[in-house]
Design a protein around this motif. Structure first.
Motif, PDB file in Angstrom:
ATOM      1  N   THR A  34     101.503   3.350 -41.245  1.00  0.00           N
ATOM      2  CA  THR A  34     100.558   3.672 -40.309  1.00  0.00           C
ATOM      3  C   THR A  34      99.212   4.498 -40.550  1.00  0.00           C
ATOM      4  O   THR A  34      99.254   5.321 -41.599  1.00  0.00           O
ATOM      5  N   GLY A  35      98.272   3.762 -40.088  1.00  0.00           N
ATOM      6  CA  GLY A  35      96.907   4.495 -40.617  1.00  0.00           C
ATOM      7  C   GLY A  35      96.204   3.616 -41.659  1.00  0.00           C
ATOM      8  O   GLY A  35      95.027   4.127 -41.776  1.00  0.00           O
ATOM      9  N   GLY A  89      92.098  -3.717 -32.009  1.00  0.00           N
ATOM     10  CA  GLY A  89      92.732  -3.330 -33.043  1.00  0.00           C
ATOM     11  C   GLY A  89      92.428  -4.113 -34.136  1.00  0.00           C
ATOM     12  O   GLY A  89      92.932  -3.906 -35.558  1.00  0.00           O
ATOM     13  N   SER A 122      92.865   0.311 -38.931  1.00  0.00           N
ATOM     14  CA  SER A 122      93.845   1.292 -39.103  1.00  0.00           C
ATOM     15  C   SER A 122      95.165   0.993 -38.323  1.00  0.00           C
ATOM     16  O   SER A 122      95.266   1.192 -37.309  1.00  0.00           O
ATOM     17  N   THR A 153      98.757   0.264 -36.694  1.00  0.00           N
ATOM     18  CA  THR A 153      99.783   1.153 -35.896  1.00  0.00           C
ATOM     19  C   THR A 153     101.011   0.218 -35.905  1.00  0.00           C
ATOM     20  O   THR A 153     100.993  -1.114 -36.094  1.00  0.00           O
ATOM     21  N   SER A 154     102.095   1.089 -35.671  1.00  0.00           N
ATOM     22  CA  SER A 154     103.346   0.446 -35.370  1.00  0.00           C
ATOM     23  C   SER A 154     103.613  -0.785 -34.561  1.00  0.00           C
ATOM     24  O   SER A 154     104.304  -1.800 -34.834  1.00  0.00           O
ATOM     25  N   SER A 155     102.548  -0.839 -33.399  1.00  0.00           N
ATOM     26  CA  SER A 155     102.762  -1.914 -32.544  1.00  0.00           C
ATOM     27  C   SER A 155     101.979  -3.229 -33.086  1.00  0.00           C
ATOM     28  O   SER A 155     102.202  -4.237 -32.323  1.00  0.00           O
TER      29      SER A 155
END
Lengths: 112, 115
Positions: free
Chosen positions: A15-16, A63, A80, A82-84
């Protein structure tokens, strides 16, 4: 299809972190597309391109960003991650005008 | 924008039976309707498509019908075989090109053909 190559085919990241997926075509198709595929949601359009430097948003573009500096290549960037955004990502190309889209073999992306 | 509904979400048939998958679309301007088959872990592959100036199209055991008035189209698979087991997606698009040429997909139908 033999003329569409996605890279990498698999990626695990945290993540990130930024992530870039590449789609390369040898078909000289005008249109290129990025989809994500998740269980229960089918294929959802992220972004697409209708020519060099011409891109537009799809239904799930938040995103994500894209770039197309030449006909053959269409890049998808998660600035960046994300888990989604864990998903299978497919690139597709087409000639437009009522012609079918053809898909690459997909990239399985896991964001931990 | 366009909205495509696909039914059923799962379908189980016996080998040799027929299978029918139905889709409806919302925008009467849509004029191109492809169907894709996706085997587990593989990419979607075009199996048949139809344009709005045609009501039916056949390719061996596969056929697609289009009813523009009702805004629905269907995939028919006859004499099903175990290798027909896969997820099937319908899609719709409008226009002849330009900056807005894209497909809207249904959510898919998991077809299982039992030997």
């Amino acid at each position: 299809d033999a003329g569409i190559t996605q890279s990498p085919r698999h990626k695990v990241t945290e993540t990130g972190t930024p992530v870039t997926l590449r789609c390369h075509q040898t078909e000289n198709h005008r249109y290129m597309y990025w989809y994500r595929q998740d269980p229960g949601h089918g294929l959802r359009l992220i972004h697409y391109s209708y020519g060099v430097k011409d891109t537009d948003k799809g239904e799930v573009s938040d995103g994500y960003s894209v770039s197309r500096s030449k006909t053959e290549d269409f890049l998808l960037t998660l600035e960046s991650a994300t888990s989604s955004q864990t998903s299978v990502y497919f690139c597709a190309t087409g000639q437009g005008g009522g012609q079918p889209q053809h898909f690459g073999d997909g990239t399985r992306l896991s964001i931990l | 924008g366009e909205n495509v509904e696909q039914h059923p979400s799962t379908l189980s048939v016996q080998e040799g039976d027929s299978a029918v998958i139905k889709c409806t679309y919302s925008d009467s301007a849509s004029n191109y309707f492809p169907w894709y088959k996706q085997e587990l872990g593989k990419r979607p592959q075009l199996i048949i498509d139809i344009r709005s100036n045609v009501g039916e199209k056949k390719d061996q055991r596969i056929a697609v019908t289009l009813n523009k008035t009702a805004k629905h189209f269907s995939l028919h698979i006859t004499e099903t075989q175990p290798e027909d087991s896969a997820v099937y997606f319908c899609a719709a698009s409008m226009g002849s090109g330009g900056s807005n040429y894209k497909l809207t997909f249904g959510k898919g139908t998991l077809l299982t053909v039992n030997p």
